[in-house]
Each structure stands twice: as C-alpha cells, then as structure tokens.
Design an enzyme around this catalytic site. Structure first.
Site, PDB file in Angstrom:
ATOM      1  N   CYS A  48      -0.462   4.021   2.595  1.00 48.68           N
ATOM      2  CA  CYS A  48      -0.450   3.843   4.055  1.00 48.68           C
ATOM      3  C   CYS A  48      -0.210   2.381   4.411  1.00 48.68           C
ATOM      4  O   CYS A  48       0.921   1.916   4.315  1.00 48.68           O
ATOM      5  CB  CYS A  48      -1.719   4.391   4.693  1.00 48.68           C
ATOM      6  SG  CYS A  48      -3.263   4.002   3.828  1.00 48.68           S
ATOM      7  N   SER A  49      -1.263   1.651   4.796  1.00 44.14           N
ATOM      8  CA  SER A  49      -1.037   0.297   5.295  1.00 44.14           C
ATOM      9  C   SER A  49      -2.179  -0.648   4.934  1.00 44.14           C
ATOM     10  O   SER A  49      -2.432  -1.609   5.651  1.00 44.14           O
ATOM     11  CB  SER A  49      -0.866   0.336   6.815  1.00 44.14           C
ATOM     12  OG  SER A  49      -2.024   0.916   7.387  1.00 44.14           O
ATOM     13  N   CYS A  50      -2.899  -0.375   3.840  1.00 37.46           N
ATOM     14  CA  CYS A  50      -4.021  -1.236   3.459  1.00 37.46           C
ATOM     15  C   CYS A  50      -3.516  -2.647   3.212  1.00 37.46           C
ATOM     16  O   CYS A  50      -2.469  -2.841   2.586  1.00 37.46           O
ATOM     17  CB  CYS A  50      -4.724  -0.676   2.223  1.00 37.46           C
ATOM     18  SG  CYS A  50      -5.428   0.958   2.536  1.00 37.46           S
ATOM     19  N   CYS A  65       0.897  -1.157   0.000  1.00 37.62           N
ATOM     20  CA  CYS A  65       0.000   0.000   0.000  1.00 37.62           C
ATOM     21  C   CYS A  65       0.930   1.200   0.000  1.00 37.62           C
ATOM     22  O   CYS A  65       1.559   1.496   1.013  1.00 37.62           O
ATOM     23  CB  CYS A  65      -0.909   0.030   1.226  1.00 37.62           C
ATOM     24  SG  CYS A  65      -1.883   1.552   1.276  1.00 37.62           S
TER      25      CYS A  65
HETATM   26 FE    FE Z   1      -3.355   1.945   3.161  1.00 31.84          FE
END
Ligand code: FE
Length: 219
Positions: free
Chosen positions: A126-128, A123
């Site tokens: 961010c952190s998906c 991602c």
């Molecule tokens: Fe994310």
C-alpha cells in the site's frame, strides 16, 4: 493496514479550483471501499466516545505539519557525528527521538548507502512510509506502477528518476510494512566539507531519503 495510513486524501480536497464542472457537485470524490471503511470506523470511534472529532482534527494537522526537513536533520546529523550515525543504524527510533522525532507504533530502520550498496524503499502492499520523519508520501510512491516495478526492475525505475548507478553497486529494495518503516541515509556528496550541519540538512531531499535520488552538493 491502518486507517492512519489511508484516510488522508479526502481531507485535502480543494474546492476553490475554477475549472468547469457542470453542475457543481458538493463532493465529486468517489471513495474506495477502504476509504468508506475508514470513515465509518472514525465515525464510530467518535460516536462511542473513544476519540473526539477534535482529536482527529489535531492529529491530521500534526501529520500535515511534518515535512522531509525532519528526516533531513537526522541524515545531516549522521553525516557529521559518527557516534550518532552508529546509534541511528542500530536503533532508528531512539536516534530519531534524540532530535525530537517521536516515532511510536512503528520500528524505524535506517539503511545507509555506501559506495557498494544503494538502498531504495517501497511499500508493495500500500503506502507505508516513515511519515514521522518525511511527512505524507508523494503520489508516485503510492502508485501501482512504482510498487510493482521497483522490486522487479529497480535499476530501470531509478533511471527514470534520473539516478544511474554503476553495475558494481548492489541495489537493495526494502519493502515497508505497517510495523516497519525505512529511512535511507544517502551518501554525503563530495565537496561538502565546508557545510555546516544545518546547511547539509538543506541539501538532503525527500527523494534521496526514499532512495530514488542521490544527494547533489548544490540542490
Ligand atoms: Fe503500506
């Protein structure tokens, strides 16, 4: 960006550690702008009666209970059942639900590694992450270095994970979003014909389902 994705870390502070702090602080974590925003939103939702603190706690507990074993079962089933594999590649949510993994609010896209194509997931924003199947993402997945570099020099990054791919293999990097999550279906290693579905699930690692590692027949 959803608060679900970003409000976890501060719940995991372990205050039992005994390295020296002087004087001890009740909470020495410095929250980022978005963490403060997330906390404020949570408090408002509770105050307005939209959710209860117990709902929030239950959801965190549920999130923490999900491990990569969920994803590994999906992969192992795809390896032993060609019809399931086809359904998984066609509709990840429906196939995951067949094995009891309810994925709501996001589309799950399963991408299959072959002799010619290797898939890896990031991602960049961010952190998906496919949390419904793999649990919480590892810290390196959220790091700036991984997010920036894996799209620019995926082969170099993979090498650092110990994954060297022949030049003949095409590397595809998939950028996750708030709405779309990817699960890599790694290649089933040679020499595993004798393993049961449950035994196969045990050799499927988290990293192989992110795409930074291959599955080895003896983990
Ligand atoms: Fe994310």
């Amino acid at each position: 960006m959803s608060t679900q994705d970003h409000d976890h870390d501060h719940h995991h502070h372990d205050h039992d550690h005994d390295h020296p702090h002087s004087p001890p602080q009740p909470d020495d974590k410095v929250h980022s702008y978005y963490q403060i925003l997330g906390i404020a939103l949570k408090e408002l939702l509770i105050e307005k009666g939209v959710v209860t603190a117990a709902d929030v706690r239950r959801n965190i507990e549920l999130r923490d209970s999900i491990t990569p074993a969920n994803g590994a079962h999906v992969v192992a089933r795809a390896w032993v059942d060609p019809a399931f594999r086809a359904r998984l590649l066609a509709d990840g949510n429906a196939a995951a639900a067949e094995l009891g993994n309810e994925i709501t609010n996001t589309k799950l896209v399963a991408v299959e590694n072959t002799q010619d194509v290797h898939n890896v997931v990031v991602c960049t924003l961010c952190s998906c992450y496919p949390r419904d199947l793999l649990g919480l993402p590892p810290s390196w997945y959220k790091s700036r270095a991984y997010r920036a570099r894996v799209v620019r020099e995926p082969r170099e990054v993979l090498k650092e994970f110990g994954t060297e791919l022949p030049d003949s293999v095409q590397v595809r990097v998939h950028d996750s979003t708030a709405d779309m999550r990817f699960l890599v279906v790694p290649q089933r290693p040679a020499g595993t014909d004798h393993l049961s579905e449950a035994e196969l699930a045990e050799i499927v690692t988290r990293d192989s389902m992110i795409g930074v590692a291959l599955v080895s027949p003896n983990q």
